[in-house]
Design a protein around this motif. Sequence first.
Motif: not given
Length: 398
Positions: A56-63, A310-325
């Motif tokens: 489920q949380p991956a959907r937000t990243v993909l959106e 991969l879902n942990m990987s997408l959590n990595d991406i989401a966290t890093l993107l939030d910090l970058a933004q």
Amino acid sequence: MQLTCDIVISGGGIAGLTAAAAFGSAGFHVICVDPTPPVTDGTAQGADLRSTAMLQPARTVLEHAGLWDTLAPHAAALQVMRIIDAGGEMPEPRVTREFNAGEISDLPFGWNFPNWLLRREMVARLEALENVDFRAGVGTKSLFTREGSAKVTLSDGTRVIAKLVIAADGRSSPMRDAAGIGVKTRRYGQKAIVFAVTHPVPHENVSTEVHRTGGPFTLVPLPDRDGQPCSAVVWMDDGPAATARMQMDVDSFEAAASERSAEHFGPLTLVTKRQIWPIITQHAERLNAERVALIAEAAHVMPPIGAQGLNMSLNDIATLLDLAQARPEDLGDAQMLEAYHKARYKDILMRVRGIDLLNRASQASAPLARDARAAGLNALYGAAPVRKMLMQMGLGVR
């Protein structure tokens, strides 16, 4: 030639491509490289025949990455997680328990996609983003960092100056090594055979793990194929046994796979080639170094249990993107990357250790240990609050 950008992503696997789409969609100038061009046709030589369950949380990243709308038509929903213990003398179900997403959510646990298809849609998305430069067939050669920036030399001689380097280049990550970050590795003597099958009994959006000595046999729903119910399979077992099965003729392999599945969906018919992968647990000692962040298998590798990888990987991406933004002017600085490490590392360790325990339990061969595994499954399912908590943790929402 020398180029400048905001972010260099080393690695064009599914995680690297997703990161490139996510950061590109957020307005960052990204260069993503991978020495191996992605295979985007499931019938082509070298196609990745594995599948990935996006929770489920991956959907937000993909959106946010502009990917969900093109992927959704190809999704097979995962409404129920079924666990079967077939650890007796014969490969027959002794305990069967189900975890239904309806207990915690109006949505399914997740959606399953063939890996080659994910690559196809992700590459198409990057081509549509003017601020993303995806260079297939080009890798990273060297890394030099200083407080204000990083210089990455590519295999074609191009030098790139960036504020942040994201290492998404796999379990043997060249960028992780160049940054001087160590890893801790556990080997199990296991291998996983991956393939897809059709079967006469519909899967009804149920993902099924059948546990016996050696490792689980997992069937994950895929869209129907030629009018037949279809599932992706991951068959984990001791290395020599898995290697021997790779040499079987198709009829013998289908018979062995059908028996190992406890005939749960009836006889299995192989519809793809077989591929084999070693099973390890590995995690980096840190997720960051000067101007470098590790994500995905550069940061963590686990056995394919519970759709965590991969879902942990997408959590990595989401966290890093939030910090970058939150602080785009300070992209890649020490404060941002330290915050990334602190935000992700404890969760990664918890999940790595949990999957490690589950995998070692699945390898148990002594009768008492097999009985303890079945009793444990019964206990976890029987306590409703514990069952709900485990489902939420599996989704990454606790």
